[in-house]
Design a protein around this motif. Sequence first.
Motif, PDB file in Angstrom:
ATOM      1  N   UNK A  12      36.238  50.086  34.842  1.00 40.11           N
ATOM      2  CA  UNK A  12      36.112  49.073  33.796  1.00 40.11           C
ATOM      3  C   UNK A  12      37.074  47.907  34.041  1.00 40.11           C
ATOM      4  N   UNK A  13      38.321  48.217  34.382  1.00 42.24           N
ATOM      5  CA  UNK A  13      39.306  47.157  34.633  1.00 42.24           C
ATOM      6  C   UNK A  13      38.891  46.294  35.813  1.00 42.24           C
ATOM      7  N   UNK A  14      38.350  46.905  36.848  1.00 41.09           N
ATOM      8  CA  UNK A  14      37.908  46.144  38.009  1.00 41.09           C
ATOM      9  C   UNK A  14      36.768  45.203  37.693  1.00 41.09           C
ATOM     10  N   UNK A  15      35.818  45.658  36.879  1.00 39.37           N
ATOM     11  CA  UNK A  15      34.687  44.801  36.512  1.00 39.37           C
ATOM     12  C   UNK A  15      35.134  43.652  35.613  1.00 39.37           C
ATOM     13  N   UNK A  16      36.076  43.926  34.709  1.00 37.77           N
ATOM     14  CA  UNK A  16      36.616  42.848  33.876  1.00 37.77           C
ATOM     15  C   UNK A  16      37.365  41.823  34.727  1.00 37.77           C
ATOM     16  N   UNK A  17      38.097  42.299  35.712  1.00 39.70           N
ATOM     17  CA  UNK A  17      38.822  41.381  36.590  1.00 39.70           C
ATOM     18  C   UNK A  17      37.862  40.429  37.292  1.00 39.70           C
ATOM     19  N   UNK A  18      36.690  40.934  37.682  1.00 34.98           N
ATOM     20  CA  UNK A  18      35.696  40.061  38.320  1.00 34.98           C
ATOM     21  C   UNK A  18      35.162  39.018  37.346  1.00 34.98           C
ATOM     22  N   UNK A  19      35.031  39.383  36.063  1.00 40.45           N
ATOM     23  CA  UNK A  19      34.625  38.401  35.054  1.00 40.45           C
ATOM     24  C   UNK A  19      35.680  37.306  34.932  1.00 40.45           C
ATOM     25  N   UNK A  20      36.947  37.696  34.860  1.00 42.06           N
ATOM     26  CA  UNK A  20      38.025  36.706  34.772  1.00 42.06           C
ATOM     27  C   UNK A  20      38.011  35.780  35.987  1.00 42.06           C
ATOM     28  N   UNK A  21      37.857  36.349  37.172  1.00 42.21           N
ATOM     29  CA  UNK A  21      37.856  35.534  38.388  1.00 42.21           C
ATOM     30  C   UNK A  21      36.692  34.558  38.397  1.00 42.21           C
TER      31      UNK A  21
ATOM     32  N   UNK B   9      35.411  33.175  35.781  1.00 44.86           N
ATOM     33  CA  UNK B   9      35.812  32.090  34.873  1.00 44.86           C
ATOM     34  C   UNK B   9      36.755  31.118  35.578  1.00 44.86           C
ATOM     35  N   UNK B  10      37.724  31.639  36.300  1.00 42.74           N
ATOM     36  CA  UNK B  10      38.662  30.771  37.008  1.00 42.74           C
ATOM     37  C   UNK B  10      37.973  29.948  38.089  1.00 42.74           C
ATOM     38  N   UNK B  11      36.960  30.561  38.716  1.00 43.91           N
ATOM     39  CA  UNK B  11      36.262  29.871  39.808  1.00 43.91           C
ATOM     40  C   UNK B  11      35.136  28.979  39.317  1.00 43.91           C
ATOM     41  N   UNK B  12      34.773  29.117  38.027  1.00 44.57           N
ATOM     42  CA  UNK B  12      33.733  28.264  37.464  1.00 44.57           C
ATOM     43  C   UNK B  12      32.327  28.746  37.688  1.00 44.57           C
ATOM     44  N   UNK B  13      32.137  29.997  38.204  1.00 46.17           N
ATOM     45  CA  UNK B  13      30.794  30.539  38.398  1.00 46.17           C
ATOM     46  C   UNK B  13      30.357  31.287  37.153  1.00 46.17           C
ATOM     47  N   UNK B  14      29.073  31.663  37.099  1.00 47.70           N
ATOM     48  CA  UNK B  14      28.526  32.328  35.921  1.00 47.70           C
ATOM     49  C   UNK B  14      28.786  33.821  36.021  1.00 47.70           C
ATOM     50  N   UNK B  15      29.613  34.391  35.138  1.00 50.24           N
ATOM     51  CA  UNK B  15      29.919  35.820  35.206  1.00 50.24           C
ATOM     52  C   UNK B  15      28.955  36.686  34.412  1.00 50.24           C
ATOM     53  N   UNK B  16      27.916  36.089  33.790  1.00 52.29           N
ATOM     54  CA  UNK B  16      27.081  36.817  32.818  1.00 52.29           C
ATOM     55  C   UNK B  16      25.624  36.792  33.263  1.00 52.29           C
TER      56      UNK B  16
END
Length: 362
Positions: free
Chosen positions: A341-350, A352-359
């Motif tokens: 779970x923590x790893x998948x959330x980290x990818x969502x945060x990244x 956001x920082x990179x400006x790509x669509x995490x959803x």
Amino acid sequence: MDRALRNLQEIEVIVANLKRRHTGVTSTIMALLPEQTKRLQIAALGPKLPAQWPRITWSDLLRHGFRPPRGKRLRIWHARRNLEALTGIILRSLLGMPLKLVFTSAAQRHHSRWTQWLLRQMDAVVATSPETANYLPVPAKIIFHGVDTARFSPAEDREREWRASGLPGRFGIAVFGRVRHQKGTDLFIQAMCRLLPQSPDFTAVIIGAMTADKYRFASQLKSIIAAAGLSDRIRFLGERPAAEIPLWFRRVSIVVAPQRWEGFGLVPLEAMASGGAVVATRVGAAHHVIADEHTGYLVSPGDLEALVHRLGILMRDPQLTLAMGQCGRAHVVNHFSIEREAGELERVYKSCWEGSDPSPHR
């Protein structure tokens, strides 16, 4: 000096926890933070936070929150409740803080227009199940909750752990959660009143808060127990300290999750991680978490007869109970760890920082 306080200039992710009462959201954050701190500069913000949580203060945020963290253009604000989402919007859009807003939703219901508006202001939305995602007005990344399989782990000797509780019998059977109709506490009591007279080795416990508005409901349940002559074998233990909850999962042999409705429902995961056999209703994410008749039993919400039937099978067969608990533990370790779970959330945060669509959902 408070060693849990963090320097905001280093913090990349703020986890908002603005409710004073301990809730399922609090449990989620409590499980995730230790793992997330291994991966990220992260801290919580809110009232009455546990002493061990890495955290920042409001004064620190309002003084220094207008500068991004070192090495980043923006800081993540992770909300899980409407109040926290609104607070993030105010900080970003009215006060001008450099924030990206992430929201995790577990609710499986139609949202109000207000909630829909809040969700549309987020930069990324996480849903804890496909069913949750289907109720959202925006695309969402599906990330199932995980559990800390080190904190929630089986007892070396479950019967010895139960004896240490000082309660009667050889085995424990429990329901965890606030005492209320939605949680199915009444269904558990009714099932126990029918099964315990046939199962003298078992004692039942109810572990969870009894709020003032539910005293009448709880009093009715206690009257039912007294009328059945089972007051010594069905015990209300109240709300236990968070640090004590894993101990109770290790003590009991069977955990019942009889909710009539639920968002996600962490109790089956925590019970399975602890090696307990689980009987749960098909609400929340239970049918994603439990492989019916292999890692636990699933019944329809409100179906007392099915609940009694499945619990009776386990209470009559300690070896089946043990084997099902072992299968449940392996299933959680392999598929529902807190690390995943923590790893998948980290990818969502990244993202956001990179400006790509995490959803990507829908």
